[in-house]
Design an enzyme around this catalytic site. Structure first.
Site: not given
Length: 317
Positions: A164, A246, A162, A125
């Site tokens: 996200h 995740d 991931d 991120h």
């Protein structure tokens, strides 16, 4: 050939405060599982500190200076609502980047065909001028630019599975026509980026947002139909993995439903592509995964699939 495994005790000392999901328990679970499981050919190495010039290929000097100056002598400093520093966070972030660079160098030197960096904080991120989403420095981007700057590799591929979207990695490589960034991720979900129409300067960005509840069968179909052919057509000289776990069904921060075998499957597919195009060279970096037991099982599945010794055993049957 050995599978290289990079970690460092300081990654267990970086903390974001009580109740924060990005806790040392994540890495403790991984290291405990590794201690209890024998992996033939695994070569452990301490993560070195990155040189600032390695980090500054991605993050300008004014950003790295501001971040490192913000590291507190005690207690916590909040960079945003989710991203927190304690006295060990600066060293941990530098060693996460250093692990990724060392992994690239070692793989290029033939010391192992693949490497996994088990470090915290995660990275995908982090944008060039912004730490966010638990991430301080963008580890996988630092690794990719190490491969380019030091080893003169041009065509690079990054797959981020991931749950996200890796907004930071996409932002860094959006205008880089020689780097493919592919991501599967839940949508809608933090950070809200990663739509299919976001394609990059030379259609070098491939996003496949997936709805909550997506399980392994649908996810594999999307990866097999879109992501793997894109990497194959890219003919990368090295493959990088933002290995976030995740999307696992047990994870508390999202609502996808993958299992350990899904992560093993995609890792085997990536190894096959790496063997086809770049002598097996893969560097994988730990991103998310917030249920420690599920994370540990998933990382072990990923490591077994990365491990050439395990792959030889599979092929002999």
């Amino acid at each position: 050939m050995s599978l290289l495994f990079y970690s460092h005790p300081v990654a267990l000392l970086h903390e974001a405060g009580p109740g924060h999901p990005e806790s040392p328990l994540r890495l403790k679970a991984v290291l405990k599982a590794l201690q209890e499981t024998e992996l033939a050919g695994l070569l452990r190495r301490d993560a070195p500190l990155a040189d600032l010039d390695q980090v500054q290929r991605v993050h300008p000097e004014r950003f790295t200076s501001r971040i490192l100056a913000a590291v507190p002598r005690e207690g916590f400093v909040r960079l945003d609502a989710d991203t927190v520093l304690n006295p060990y966070s600066g060293e941990a972030a530098l060693r996460a980047a250093g692990a990724a660079c060392a992994a690239v160098d070692a793989v290029m030197a033939g010391e192992g065909t693949a490497a996994f960096c088990a470090m915290r904080p995660p990275g995908h991120h982090a944008e060039p001028m912004e730490a966010m989403g638990f991430c301080v420095f963008n580890t996988v981007a630092v690794a990719a630019l190490q491969a380019r700057a030091v080893h003169k590799l041009s065509r690079l591929a990054i797959f981020d599975f991931d749950v996200h979207h890796g907004n930071g990695t996409q932002a860094i490589f959006h205008d880089d026509p020689d780097t493919l960034y592919a991501s599967t991720h839940q949508s809608p979900l933090y950070p809200g980026t990663g739509l299919m129409h976001e394609r990059g300067i030379k259609r070098n960005i491939l996003n496949r947002p997936l709805p909550p509840g997506t399980g392994g069968e649908v996810w594999r179909r999307v990866v097999e139909r879109d992501v793997l052919p894109a990497i194959d057509a890219w003919r990368p000289q090295m493959i990088f993995v933002s290995a976030g776990f995740d999307a696992h069904a047990a994870d508390p921060l999202a609502s996808m439903a993958l299992e350990e075998e899904d992560f093993a499957w995609v890792t085997r597919e990536l190894r096959d592509l790496a063997e086809r195009h770049c002598d097996g060279r893969i560097v994988s970096t730990l991103e998310g995964g917030y249920d420690p037991p599920a994370l540990a099982r998933s990382v072990m599945a990923h490591l077994r699939a990365l491990n050439q010794e395990t792959r030889r055993a599979w092929r002999s049957h």
